[in-house]
Structures are given as C-alpha cells and as structure tokens.
Design a protein around this motif. Structure first.
Motif, PDB file in Angstrom:
ATOM      1  N   LEU A   7      53.046  13.340  -8.598  1.00  0.00           N
ATOM      2  CA  LEU A   7      52.748  13.496 -10.232  1.00  0.00           C
ATOM      3  C   LEU A   7      54.101  11.850 -10.681  1.00  0.00           C
ATOM      4  O   LEU A   7      55.771  12.381  -9.746  1.00  0.00           O
ATOM      5  CB  LEU A   7      53.396  14.427 -10.426  1.00  0.00           C
ATOM      6  CG  LEU A   7      52.567  15.736  -9.519  1.00  0.00           C
ATOM      7  CD1 LEU A   7      53.401  16.844 -10.131  1.00  0.00           C
ATOM      8  CD2 LEU A   7      51.433  15.290 -10.724  1.00  0.00           C
ATOM      9  N   THR A   9      55.945   9.796 -13.517  1.00  0.00           N
ATOM     10  CA  THR A   9      56.058   9.954 -15.296  1.00  0.00           C
ATOM     11  C   THR A   9      56.392   7.572 -15.633  1.00  0.00           C
ATOM     12  O   THR A   9      56.901   6.958 -14.932  1.00  0.00           O
ATOM     13  CB  THR A   9      57.343  10.037 -15.908  1.00  0.00           C
ATOM     14  OG1 THR A   9      56.956  11.631 -15.754  1.00  0.00           O
ATOM     15  CG2 THR A   9      57.530   9.790 -17.537  1.00  0.00           C
ATOM     16  N   PRO A  11      52.192   9.023 -16.569  1.00  0.00           N
ATOM     17  CA  PRO A  11      51.011   9.849 -15.121  1.00  0.00           C
ATOM     18  C   PRO A  11      50.823   8.259 -15.305  1.00  0.00           C
ATOM     19  O   PRO A  11      50.576   7.346 -16.126  1.00  0.00           O
ATOM     20  CB  PRO A  11      49.765  10.236 -16.827  1.00  0.00           C
ATOM     21  CG  PRO A  11      51.146  10.500 -17.625  1.00  0.00           C
ATOM     22  CD  PRO A  11      51.616   9.549 -17.487  1.00  0.00           C
ATOM     23  N   MET A  14      43.374   7.082 -12.861  1.00  0.00           N
ATOM     24  CA  MET A  14      43.245   8.045 -12.500  1.00  0.00           C
ATOM     25  C   MET A  14      42.123   6.635 -10.911  1.00  0.00           C
ATOM     26  O   MET A  14      42.591   5.660 -11.377  1.00  0.00           O
ATOM     27  CB  MET A  14      41.256   8.481 -12.471  1.00  0.00           C
ATOM     28  CG  MET A  14      41.762   9.639 -13.682  1.00  0.00           C
ATOM     29  SD  MET A  14      42.137  10.975 -13.179  1.00  0.00           S
ATOM     30  CE  MET A  14      40.912  11.277 -12.315  1.00  0.00           C
ATOM     31  N   ASP A  39      54.437  18.021  -3.792  1.00  0.00           N
ATOM     32  CA  ASP A  39      54.589  17.130  -4.516  1.00  0.00           C
ATOM     33  C   ASP A  39      55.776  16.527  -3.273  1.00  0.00           C
ATOM     34  O   ASP A  39      56.353  17.165  -2.565  1.00  0.00           O
ATOM     35  CB  ASP A  39      54.581  16.977  -5.719  1.00  0.00           C
ATOM     36  CG  ASP A  39      54.010  14.864  -5.482  1.00  0.00           C
ATOM     37  OD1 ASP A  39      53.865  14.698  -4.787  1.00  0.00           O
ATOM     38  OD2 ASP A  39      54.997  14.868  -7.175  1.00  0.00           O
ATOM     39  N   SER A  56      46.058   9.189  -9.733  1.00  0.00           N
ATOM     40  CA  SER A  56      46.138  10.354 -10.242  1.00  0.00           C
ATOM     41  C   SER A  56      45.393  11.037  -9.693  1.00  0.00           C
ATOM     42  O   SER A  56      43.494   9.749  -9.474  1.00  0.00           O
ATOM     43  CB  SER A  56      46.398  10.705 -11.769  1.00  0.00           C
ATOM     44  OG  SER A  56      46.120  12.284 -11.990  1.00  0.00           O
ATOM     45  N   GLY A  58      43.572  13.363 -10.662  1.00  0.00           N
ATOM     46  CA  GLY A  58      43.370  14.564 -12.452  1.00  0.00           C
ATOM     47  C   GLY A  58      44.159  15.703 -12.632  1.00  0.00           C
ATOM     48  O   GLY A  58      45.383  15.882 -11.683  1.00  0.00           O
ATOM     49  N   SER A  59      43.414  16.505 -14.086  1.00  0.00           N
ATOM     50  CA  SER A  59      44.567  17.748 -13.884  1.00  0.00           C
ATOM     51  C   SER A  59      44.491  18.828 -12.808  1.00  0.00           C
ATOM     52  O   SER A  59      45.255  19.719 -13.416  1.00  0.00           O
ATOM     53  CB  SER A  59      43.972  18.155 -14.785  1.00  0.00           C
ATOM     54  OG  SER A  59      43.118  18.599 -15.792  1.00  0.00           O
ATOM     55  N   THR A  60      42.985  19.001 -12.239  1.00  0.00           N
ATOM     56  CA  THR A  60      42.969  20.159 -11.128  1.00  0.00           C
ATOM     57  C   THR A  60      43.837  19.562 -10.213  1.00  0.00           C
ATOM     58  O   THR A  60      44.823  18.526  -9.225  1.00  0.00           O
ATOM     59  CB  THR A  60      41.956  20.278 -10.372  1.00  0.00           C
ATOM     60  OG1 THR A  60      40.368  19.956 -11.829  1.00  0.00           O
ATOM     61  CG2 THR A  60      41.732  21.087 -10.059  1.00  0.00           C
ATOM     62  N   ILE A  61      44.989  20.671  -9.759  1.00  0.00           N
ATOM     63  CA  ILE A  61      45.710  20.742  -8.495  1.00  0.00           C
ATOM     64  C   ILE A  61      45.340  21.171  -7.589  1.00  0.00           C
ATOM     65  O   ILE A  61      44.636  22.210  -6.958  1.00  0.00           O
ATOM     66  CB  ILE A  61      47.259  22.085  -9.069  1.00  0.00           C
ATOM     67  CG1 ILE A  61      48.174  21.883 -10.009  1.00  0.00           C
ATOM     68  CG2 ILE A  61      48.471  22.042  -7.514  1.00  0.00           C
ATOM     69  CD1 ILE A  61      48.632  20.293 -10.242  1.00  0.00           C
TER      70      ILE A  61
END
Length: 84
Positions: A7, A9, A11, A14, A39, A56, A58-61
């Motif tokens: 994670l 900044t 983001p 992919m 993390d 990344s 994706g949005s899934t943890i």
C-alpha cells in the motif's frame, strides 16, 4: 526487476500492467515481495521501495499466503502473454 505488493501513495499500478510496460520481460528476472498481514512497516516499505517497484493486487485484501500465490499467478500469466 523486483515488485512489491504494498500500500503506497499514490496507489501503484496493477502488477500485470507494470509487467506490460517492461521492454522484454524475462521470466527469470523477477522477484516478488509480499507483505505480512497488515502490510510492511514504514521502514520495511522504505527499504523495499528503494529496490522494488510497488504494484497493486487490486482492491481485494488478501491474506499473506493467498497474496503470494495470487501475485505469482498474475506474474506468470502476464509473462506468458508478453512472450507471445
């Protein structure tokens, strides 16, 4: 080329997108670092960002064990596509 699933900044892209931007990726020239649950610590992340490209998943943890398998699967799939 080293990739780190983290994670950050802003983001990161992919993982498959990051691989597609490479000139001619070799399947033997990659490392993938997956963080522990919750993390990386800020100092771990700073050290890894110095040697690796943040990507990344994706949005899934994902749990750490699942993230490693997922990351390797996407990496392998992207390399197979780019080799065609």
């Amino acid at each position: 080329t080293c990739f780190i699933g983290a994670l950050t900044t802003p983001p990161p892209p992919m993982i498959a997108e990051a691989i597609r931007t490479l000139p001619s990726p070799s399947p033997f020239a990659f490392s993938l670092y997956v963080g522990p649950e919750g993390d990386f610590t800020p100092s771990e992340l700073a050290a890894l960002v110095a040697i690796a490209t943040p990507v990344s998943f994706g949005s899934t943890i994902l749990r750490a064990e699942t993230a490693a398998i997922y990351g390797l699967s996407v990496l392998k799939g992207a390399l197979d596509v780019s080799a065609r």
